[in-house]
Design an enzyme around this catalytic site. Structure first.
Site, PDB file in Angstrom:
ATOM      1  CE1 TYR A 183      -4.296   0.356  -0.430  1.00 15.22           C
ATOM      2  CE2 TYR A 183      -4.347  -1.555   1.007  1.00 15.22           C
ATOM      3  CZ  TYR A 183      -4.968  -0.720   0.096  1.00 15.22           C
ATOM      4  OH  TYR A 183      -6.252  -0.961  -0.277  1.00 15.22           O
ATOM      5  CG  ASP A 200      -7.978   9.896 -24.201  1.00 13.67           C
ATOM      6  OD1 ASP A 200      -6.924   9.253 -24.376  1.00 13.67           O
ATOM      7  OD2 ASP A 200      -9.030   9.391 -23.768  1.00 13.67           O
ATOM      8  CE  LYS A 241      -6.360   2.085 -26.009  1.00  9.32           C
ATOM      9  NZ  LYS A 241      -6.661   2.794 -24.771  1.00  9.32           N
TER      10      LYS A 241
HETATM   11  N1  DSN Z   1     -11.376   0.424 -25.489  1.00 16.36           N
HETATM   12  C1  DSN Z   1     -10.237   1.149 -26.044  1.00 16.36           C
HETATM   13  C2  DSN Z   1     -10.069   0.894 -27.482  1.00 16.36           C
HETATM   14  O1  DSN Z   1     -10.191  -0.248 -27.881  1.00 16.36           O
HETATM   15  O2  DSN Z   1      -9.770   1.807 -28.237  1.00 16.36           O
HETATM   16  C3  DSN Z   1     -10.324   2.583 -25.753  1.00 16.36           C
HETATM   17  O3  DSN Z   1     -10.382   2.765 -24.384  1.00 16.36           O
END
Ligand code: DSN
Length: 437
Positions: free
Chosen positions: A61, A207, A236
């Site tokens: 924590y 974003d 990503k």
């Molecule tokens: N769900 C994501 C996507 O596939 O682009 C975005 O948050």
């Protein structure tokens, strides 16, 4: 009586403690390895990132921030959080970074809490044109707590119409303009969006979740100089563990920190922050730029191959890591839902996606969204993209053909065999534990 033997609790592995979960993990390793992963928002992290995410930091924590924690024993948590913060700031040239958001949605929530009062107006990109749930969807906190105006793409160009956006901003007078997208294949003009926001007295949140890796390497213009707040997921194109990140100017640092913790979160996930630090370190290396360039090159080849095979590419092409393909083509083809299923059957993973001005419901959709970050991480290049594009087109054109399916399955097996991943990650001792349950 003292014993030197290690308590079994700390030494027996997953495959022995829980064969059912262990088998599911093995199955997932095989699914990822044996299939072609084209979901634009997914990627494969390095073994080093995986290891960091699976460390004993999961036990800790550490509510608060480095050197200002509400718990003792945070000295090493401070080390990894400071590394993650310093590296995130260096990658993006940001004044302040908060690496604690558990997800992109929580990063966005903290920004909205910082920039807005309940009931204020936001202006975000329509979900059906490529935006995101957290940019003002009526069922999301962003649409529930704030008044929402939206913008989309031009019907002819299928690209953001900045003049139209200016008009909508003037009419709706938002307090926060939200840009960035989850299904937009073109370069976003953050400088122009910043000008539009300033002309109506709004702040901007970009974003950049989808394109963060491209921004990190200068292959997409950065939102950082033009926007008060920049959020991203870390998993990503940025190729880190699943999580979120907020960048902002120093003047907003204290408010952002307060709105992440205690505003929307409790204890940070230090094991994930450790993995973020490792991934950010990877993103600072020279080879990260060549990886991102290959992601873009691969997306272009995939788009060209599909277009040559008679499929319609939304906006006519791509500038980034993803493309949207109109597979329905006004009834001449198949729905996005059918395409996702048919491609899944031959081990090509994609997601159905609405296309701008779609006539189908979102759960059916006219399009599919394809992205190249994951396959590029495996080492695939233009030649593989041409072959994969041809396979995708053959399935879309002949979804019922057993001959086409058999041929594509064979093609997928041949390509994936050439690009192995995660040696040593398969734990199963028994072949039968690999079967689906
Ligand atoms: N769900 C994501 C996507 O596939 O682009 C975005 O948050």
């Amino acid at each position: 009586m003292q014993s030197n033997s290690i308590n079994k609790f700390f030494s027996v592995g997953l495959e022995d403690v829980d064969p059912a979960v262990s088998a599911a993990v093995d199955n997932e390793v095989r699914r990822q390895t044996d299939g072609l992963e084209l979901i634009a928002s997914e990627n494969f992290v390095s073994e080093a990132v995986l290891q960091a995410a699976g460390t004993v930091f999961t036990n800790k924590y550490a509510e608060g921030y480095p050197a200002k924690r509400y718990y003792g024993g945070c000295e090493f948590a401070d080390v990894v959080e400071n590394l993650a913060i310093d590296r995130a700031k260096a990658i993006f040239g940001a004044e302040h970074a908060n690496v604690q958001p558990h997800s992109g949605a929580q990063a966005n929530m903290a920004v909205l809490m910082t920039a807005l009062d309940h009931g204020d107006t936001i202006l975000g990109m329509r979900l059906s044109h490529g935006g995101h749930l957290t940019h003002g969807h009526p069922l999301n906190f962003s649409g529930i707590n704030y008044k929402v105006a939206d913008y989309g793409v031009n019907k002819d160009t299928e690209q953001i119409d900045y003049d139209e956006l200016q008009k909508i901003a003037e009419e709706s007078r938002p307090k926060l303009l939200i840009c960035g997208a989850s299904a937009y294949p073109r370069t976003i003009d953050f400088a122009r969006i910043g000008e539009i926001a300033r002309s109506v007295g709004a702040k901007v949140m970009a974003d950049m979740a989808h394109i963060a890796g491209l921004v990190a390497t200068g292959l997409h213009p950065s939102p950082v100089p033009h926007c008060e707040f920049v959020t991203t997921t870390t998993h990503k194109t940025l190729r880190g563990p699943r999580g979120g990140l907020i960048l902002c100017r120093e003047e907003f640092a204290a408010d952002i920190n307060r709105n992440v913790f205690p505003g929307v979160q409790g204890g940070p996930l230090i094991h994930i922050i450790a993995a973020k630090a490792v991934a950010f370190g990877e993103a600072l290396r020279d080879d990260f730029k060549s990886y991102q360039q290959q992601v873009i090159n691969n997306a272009k080849v995939l788009a060209d191959t599909l277009s040559d095979a008679g499929l319609r590419i939304i906006s006519g092409g791509t500038d980034n890591h993803l493309l949207l393909v109109d597979v329905f083509m006004d009834g001449k083809g198949i729905t996005g839902k059918a395409a996702e299923k048919a491609l899944g059957d031959v081990h090509i993973t994609v997601n159905k996606n609405t296309i701008p001005f779609d006539t189908q419901k979102p759960f059916v959709a006219s399009g599919i969204r394809l992205g190249t970050p994951a396959l590029t991480t495996r080492g695939m290049k233009e030649a593989e993209m041409s072959a994969i594009g041809a396979m995708i087109a053959s399935i879309i054109h002949e979804p019922e053909s057993e001959e086409a399916k058999a041929k594509v399955k064979q093609g997928v097996a041949e390509i994936t065999a050439k690009f192995p991943m995660y040696p040593g990650r398969l734990k199963a001792k028994r072949e039968e534990s690999i079967s689906a349950t």
